[in-house]
Design a protein around this motif. Structure first.
Motif, PDB file in Angstrom:
ATOM      1  N   UNK A  60      22.940  52.191  73.809  1.00 34.40           N
ATOM      2  CA  UNK A  60      23.194  51.786  75.194  1.00 34.40           C
ATOM      3  C   UNK A  60      24.367  52.528  75.794  1.00 34.40           C
ATOM      4  N   UNK A  61      24.824  53.610  75.128  1.00 34.18           N
ATOM      5  CA  UNK A  61      25.996  54.350  75.601  1.00 34.18           C
ATOM      6  C   UNK A  61      25.747  54.998  76.966  1.00 34.18           C
ATOM      7  N   UNK A  62      24.508  55.488  77.153  1.00 36.25           N
ATOM      8  CA  UNK A  62      24.191  56.154  78.422  1.00 36.25           C
ATOM      9  C   UNK A  62      24.345  55.183  79.584  1.00 36.25           C
ATOM     10  N   UNK A  63      23.878  53.929  79.388  1.00 34.21           N
ATOM     11  CA  UNK A  63      24.009  52.942  80.470  1.00 34.21           C
ATOM     12  C   UNK A  63      25.482  52.658  80.765  1.00 34.21           C
ATOM     13  N   UNK A  64      26.278  52.580  79.701  1.00 28.90           N
ATOM     14  CA  UNK A  64      27.709  52.323  79.895  1.00 28.90           C
ATOM     15  C   UNK A  64      28.360  53.461  80.683  1.00 28.90           C
ATOM     16  N   UNK A  65      27.967  54.684  80.339  1.00 32.82           N
ATOM     17  CA  UNK A  65      28.552  55.840  81.036  1.00 32.82           C
ATOM     18  C   UNK A  65      28.159  55.844  82.499  1.00 32.82           C
ATOM     19  N   UNK A  66      26.897  55.471  82.731  1.00 34.35           N
ATOM     20  CA  UNK A  66      26.432  55.425  84.125  1.00 34.35           C
ATOM     21  C   UNK A  66      27.172  54.358  84.914  1.00 34.35           C
TER      22      UNK A  66
END
Lengths: 94, 477
Positions: free
Chosen positions: A71-77
């Motif tokens: 879920x790192x991509x969502x956090x970065x977004x």
């Protein structure tokens, strides 16, 4: 200075307690006695037995160690500002 | 109502039936506390108006139809257990006005059940010892013989009939030695059975919260109320899904009580004779008794002291004048630490902290500490093996009669008094101290030790063993 006197002085310094020279001499004698008193325990041969570390047998309950999507991509977004692998925050120091 | 001759069950019934109010019971108890404390030095603080208000609240609940299971039962609490209403001195003069922001789980549970705390009981320097001889307020006098120490103040409170129950800590044997020396019953429970939240433990691995009472029946009456999971003490996780009690029918012919002969070899003949009589009485009551081997008692005692001192040296680090204790105004931080810590830790606590730090230092860690961890495991294995041969073990509690108040004894002599208690602490098994007999006017106690969570069996057997009559009690002497 003998091993016990040296160790005693370091221990007193480490635990940050004020000890007079008279008290330190008495503690030296007592520590000598105490270490002699422990001799029978040292004579026990436990072989390659691992010592106990905890007084009870309870263990942590852990979830299964299986790879999951981070879920790192969502956090970065969702982050206000992300660049070069870092979450950027307002500068607070001059 | 004379508390010493009344069971908890009878006392609660009397309050619930309106024969006496909780307010009357507690009022009389507090008065007795003040009178007896002058001669015996049992309490570090005695409850006043707060306890009476709690008792009034219980009376109102009863009037409203509630039936608190410990309605109006007076309880003494050792002063290393936090209780937000009275000071918690921890056994240090520097904390004699310290009001803890928390209350220990065991105290909360007793109060929720309707019990009333009537005072905090005396203890050794930072709770370290089994005599009260190193207490900053002086020792507690044995109610059976005023020239000797009580062992524990909670036991003295129960023996004199001031209160019906005392909750106390026990690491190397303080609760059990006190029960033995005062002729009462004391239970050190299995690891994890009773929450230690709110206890200032000097050695976390072995400190347990136990209960002292005049009879096994009285402890049975409250055990379930104080036991069980508490999210604030991880050790109680073993009780999260309920407690797997080991319950056996006392007196049944298939119950075997182990008698470790070599343990009794450490005793003087007159003491040994008492335990041989108890063993024979148990046999005549239907129990099978069996001689078994139980080694490493002396080495277990030594390992206990290595581990306890090492843990004390770490646990005492927080008493630095900043996190706990009054910080002294000095020119440097180091000097502030030194002055504050010197004020907080008394002679015994200093000795233990210094020795513990020495044992953990480079060059000594492997030789002493790591070896003690191995002995700990070996001792536990010895006890586990013993329970393959028997259901319960009987052991002495104390090697000697209570320590004379005016006779100097070395610290090693005092530590050696824990010969029969400290190895049981290492084992993690529950232990019940019950009266076994008397020498002259002194009560002599014995330990019944069982496998984990066999407390109810211990209490059932304890209620049928030992002398049934200790006379009119210590204050009739």
């Amino acid at each position: 200075m003998d091993h016990i006197a040296d160790g005693l002085e370091k221990a007193i310094k480490a635990i940050k307690i004020g000890v007079s020279s008279t008290e330190q001499e008495q503690l030296h004698r007592e520590l000598d006695q105490f270490l002699d008193w422990l001799e029978p325990m040292l004579e026990v041969d436990p072989g390659d037995l691992e010592g106990l570390l905890f007084s009870h047998d309870a263990v942590n309950v852990l979830r299964e160690d299986s790879p999951r999507k981070s879920g790192l991509a969502e956090l970065q977004e969702a982050a206000p500002n992300f660049a070069g692998g870092f979450y950027l925050v307002p500068k607070i120091m001059e | 109502m004379e508390l010493r001759k009344t069971t908890v069950y009878q006392a609660v019934e009397a309050v619930l039936e309106g024969e006496v109010t909780a307010h009357q019971v507690i009022g009389k108890t507090i008065k007795n506390c003040s009178v007896l404390n002058e001669g015996l030095n049992i309490f570090t603080s005695i409850a006043g108006i707060d306890a009476l208000e709690q008792a009034e609240a219980i009376d109102r609940k009863i009037q409203n139809g509630e039936k608190p299971p410990l309605a109006g039962i007076p309880v003494a609490v050792k002063d290393d257990l936090c209780y937000g209403v009275l000071p918690t001195s921890l056994g240090s003069a520097a904390f004699n006005e310290f009001m803890s922001p928390v209350t220990a789980t065991v105290v909360e549970r007793l109060m929720d059940a309707g019990a009333v705390v009537i005072g905090k009981t005396n203890l050794d320097d930072m709770g370290q010892g089994s005599t009260t001889l190193s207490s900053p307020t002086g020792p507690t006098v044995n109610p059976w013989q005023a020239e000797r120490a009580a062992g524990s103040a909670g036991a003295a409170a129960v023996a004199t009939g001031i209160c019906m129950l005392a909750v106390e800590s026990d690491s190397g044997g303080a609760l059990r030695q006190g029960a033995s020396h005062c002729g009462v019953v004391g239970l050190r429970p299995t690891t994890g059975r009773i929450s230690r939240y709110g206890l200032n433990a000097h050695c976390s691995s072995f400190a347990r919260v136990g209960v002292t009472a005049f009879s096994s029946e009285n402890i049975s009456g409250i055990l379930d109320l104080v036991s069980g999971f508490d999210e604030r003490d991880a050790a109680t996780a073993v009780c999260r899904g309920g407690i797997s009690e080991i319950i056996k029918n006392p007196g049944s012919e298939d119950m075997t009580i182990g008698y470790p002969v070599t343990a009794f070899d450490h005793l003087e003949p007159d003491l040994r004779e008492i335990f041989e009589q108890v063993r024979d009485q148990l046999g005549s009551r239907g129990y099978r008794t069996k001689e078994i081997d139980l080694g490493l008692l002396r080495e277990g005692l030594q390992a206990y002291y290595v581990l306890a001192l090492a843990e004390a040296s770490s646990n005492h680090a927080r008493f630095d004048g900043i996190r706990f204790g009054k910080g002294r105004e000095t020119d440097s931080l180091e000097e502030m630490y030194r002055q504050s810590r010197s004020e907080i830790l008394g002679k015994e606590a200093r000795r233990r902290s210094i020795f513990g730090t020495f044992l953990l230092s480079k060059g000594n860690y492997d030789r002493y500490y790591r070896q003690a961890l191995k002995i700990w495991k070996l001792v536990r294995q010895h006890f586990e093996a013993a329970f393959n041969e028997c259901d319960l073990l009987m052991l002495p509690v104390a090697k000697n009669l209570p320590r004379p108040l005016k006779e100097e004894s070395s610290y090693l002599d005092q530590w050696s008094d824990d010969l029969f208690c400290a190895p049981v602490s290492l084992s993690g098994m529950p232990s019940l101290c019950v009266p076994a007999g008397q020498i002259d006017q002194f009560p002599i106690g014995m330990q019944l030790v069982g496998p984990p969570f066999s407390e109810k069996t211990l209490l059932a057997v304890g209620s049928t063993s030992g002398p049934r009559d200790m006379g009119e009690g210590p204050l009739s002497q």
